[in-house]
Design an enzyme around this catalytic site. Sequence first.
Site, short mmCIF file in Angstrom:
data_model
loop_
_atom_site.label_atom_id
_atom_site.label_comp_id
_atom_site.label_asym_id
_atom_site.label_seq_id
_atom_site.Cartn_x
_atom_site.Cartn_y
_atom_site.Cartn_z
N CYS A 113 0.81 -1.23 0.00
CA CYS A 113 0.00 0.00 0.00
C CYS A 113 0.84 1.28 0.00
O CYS A 113 0.37 2.33 -0.41
CB CYS A 113 -0.96 0.01 1.18
SG CYS A 113 -2.14 -1.34 1.12
N HIS A 245 -3.29 7.54 1.52
CA HIS A 245 -3.71 6.18 1.19
C HIS A 245 -5.11 5.98 1.78
O HIS A 245 -5.39 6.43 2.89
CB HIS A 245 -2.73 5.18 1.79
CG HIS A 245 -3.18 3.77 1.66
ND1 HIS A 245 -3.63 3.25 0.46
CD2 HIS A 245 -3.25 2.76 2.57
CE1 HIS A 245 -3.97 1.99 0.65
NE2 HIS A 245 -3.76 1.66 1.91
N ASN A 275 -10.03 0.33 -0.65
CA ASN A 275 -8.56 0.34 -0.56
C ASN A 275 -8.00 -0.30 -1.84
O ASN A 275 -8.13 -1.50 -2.04
CB ASN A 275 -8.14 -0.45 0.69
CG ASN A 275 -6.64 -0.46 0.90
OD1 ASN A 275 -5.86 -0.11 0.01
ND2 ASN A 275 -6.23 -0.86 2.09
O1 UT7 Z 1 -3.90 -0.73 3.46
C1 UT7 Z 1 -3.08 -1.26 4.46
C2 UT7 Z 1 -3.49 -0.79 5.74
N1 UT7 Z 1 -4.73 -1.43 6.14
C3 UT7 Z 1 -5.42 -0.84 7.06
O2 UT7 Z 1 -5.05 0.22 7.48
C4 UT7 Z 1 -6.62 -1.52 7.64
C5 UT7 Z 1 -6.67 -1.20 9.09
N2 UT7 Z 1 -7.77 -1.81 9.83
C6 UT7 Z 1 -9.04 -1.42 9.68
O3 UT7 Z 1 -9.37 -0.62 8.84
C7 UT7 Z 1 -10.08 -1.97 10.66
O4 UT7 Z 1 -9.41 -2.59 11.74
C8 UT7 Z 1 -11.07 -2.94 10.01
C9 UT7 Z 1 -12.02 -2.19 9.11
C10 UT7 Z 1 -10.33 -4.02 9.25
C11 UT7 Z 1 -11.91 -3.63 11.09
O5 UT7 Z 1 -12.57 -2.66 11.90
P1 UT7 Z 1 -12.55 -2.78 13.51
O6 UT7 Z 1 -13.38 -1.71 14.01
O7 UT7 Z 1 -11.10 -2.83 13.92
O8 UT7 Z 1 -13.29 -4.15 13.74
P2 UT7 Z 1 -12.74 -5.50 14.42
O9 UT7 Z 1 -11.76 -6.18 13.53
O10 UT7 Z 1 -12.33 -5.21 15.83
O11 UT7 Z 1 -14.08 -6.31 14.46
C12 UT7 Z 1 -15.19 -5.90 15.25
C13 UT7 Z 1 -16.30 -6.90 15.06
C14 UT7 Z 1 -15.86 -8.34 15.27
O12 UT7 Z 1 -16.90 -9.04 15.88
P3 UT7 Z 1 -16.89 -9.32 17.46
O13 UT7 Z 1 -15.61 -10.07 17.74
O14 UT7 Z 1 -16.92 -7.97 18.10
O15 UT7 Z 1 -18.11 -10.14 17.67
C15 UT7 Z 1 -15.68 -8.84 13.85
O16 UT7 Z 1 -15.87 -10.23 13.76
O17 UT7 Z 1 -16.79 -6.80 13.70
C16 UT7 Z 1 -16.77 -8.10 13.12
N3 UT7 Z 1 -16.53 -7.95 11.69
C17 UT7 Z 1 -17.52 -7.74 10.81
N4 UT7 Z 1 -18.84 -7.63 10.96
C18 UT7 Z 1 -19.58 -7.40 9.86
C19 UT7 Z 1 -15.34 -7.97 11.04
N5 UT7 Z 1 -15.55 -7.77 9.73
C20 UT7 Z 1 -16.89 -7.64 9.56
C21 UT7 Z 1 -17.71 -7.41 8.44
N6 UT7 Z 1 -19.04 -7.29 8.64
N7 UT7 Z 1 -17.20 -7.27 7.19
#
Ligand code: UT7
Length: 318
Positions: A113, A245, A275
């Site tokens: 990225c 980005h 992304n």
């Molecule tokens: O380009 C390179 C750099 N990449 C990035 O910068 C990405 C950085 N990370 C992010 O943007 C975020 O961490 C994400 C968008 C990937 C995830 O968001 P988050 O607020 O950190 O969510 P999380 O991973 O902590 O997940 C929260 C909840 C989980 O459920 P529980 O454990 O709370 O029951 C996940 O299982 O959301 C759930 N979850 C989803 N729910 C619905 C994860 N993905 C999804 C989904 N739809 N697509």
Amino acid sequence: MIRSRIIGTGSYLPQHILSNAELAARVDTSDEWIIERTGIRQRHIAAKGEFTSDLGTAAARAALANAGIDASAIDLIIVATATPDQTFPACATVIQHKLGMLHGVAFDVAAVCSGFLYALSVADAMLTSGAHRTALVIGAETFSRLLDWEDRATCVLFGDGAGAVVLRADAGEAGILATRLHSDGRYNDLLYVDGGPGSTGTTGKLRMKGKEVFRHAVTNLANVMTETLAAANLTAGDVDWVVPHQANLRILEATARKLNLPIERVVVTVDRHANTSAASVPLALDCAVADGRIKANDLLLLEAMGGGFTWGAAAVRW
Ligand code: UT7
């Protein structure tokens, strides 16, 4: 003083748009979750038989047209990509051929990225050294082909696209003022692809520990933005446009907050493009140039962070 000046921008997005609602029909997710946690509403997906080099060539042609020059004026092509058509040859040489060029130097850089920032920085060094005069710097990706379409935590985040700039070594105040790059291989396992030609013999699929990447992204990006501005004897108050980005709207907001920059000064395309890895910065740049937001003499701060980790920023006087 000789600087690398951006004299043209261009971009290309595949025709097919995949909405959040369509994804929700395939995996356990929802339009609401994706918008609230990422800001993404849709992404473009390359057609069958449409390769990274096709996207990159289309963006390059648009940038050449915008610069008002022919491919024959280019003597350097650097392509930032993690999704080349083949393991080798470099995507840059494929694009060189598609542009009908029989001369010049063409190679790829792999920094995922952050790839466009790495490519821009390398091109800047090669132009200001006097070794080359006019460069095409391209970010092009077909990340849809690296995704595990059953993993809701990653498949909703990415899209395909390409962006390009034409850089020319020119005397004057405009151009790249400073670039800063960083890498830290301790974090390879937070964002990676679980295959490769030298290990599994397969392409593999993208894997990410999103929460941890998020945390590092905000800190690293804020630091490298401040460091790059300082290298150019500038402060956040001098910045007209951040061209970041586009991984997550919440990262853009948190980073802007850390630098005391209003979100209105940040170019946001993550809602429409998702992304697109190395393509996201030149895609956002081309959008803001084309719609007239970026004007002569504006100070731009480009930044990105990705797998490795790798991260970097560039201060550019338009
Ligand atoms: O380009 C390179 C750099 N990449 C990035 O910068 C990405 C950085 N990370 C992010 O943007 C975020 O961490 C994400 C968008 C990937 C995830 O968001 P988050 O607020 O950190 O969510 P999380 O991973 O902590 O997940 C929260 C909840 C989980 O459920 P529980 O454990 O709370 O029951 C996940 O299982 O959301 C759930 N979850 C989803 N729910 C619905 C994860 N993905 C999804 C989904 N739809 N697509």
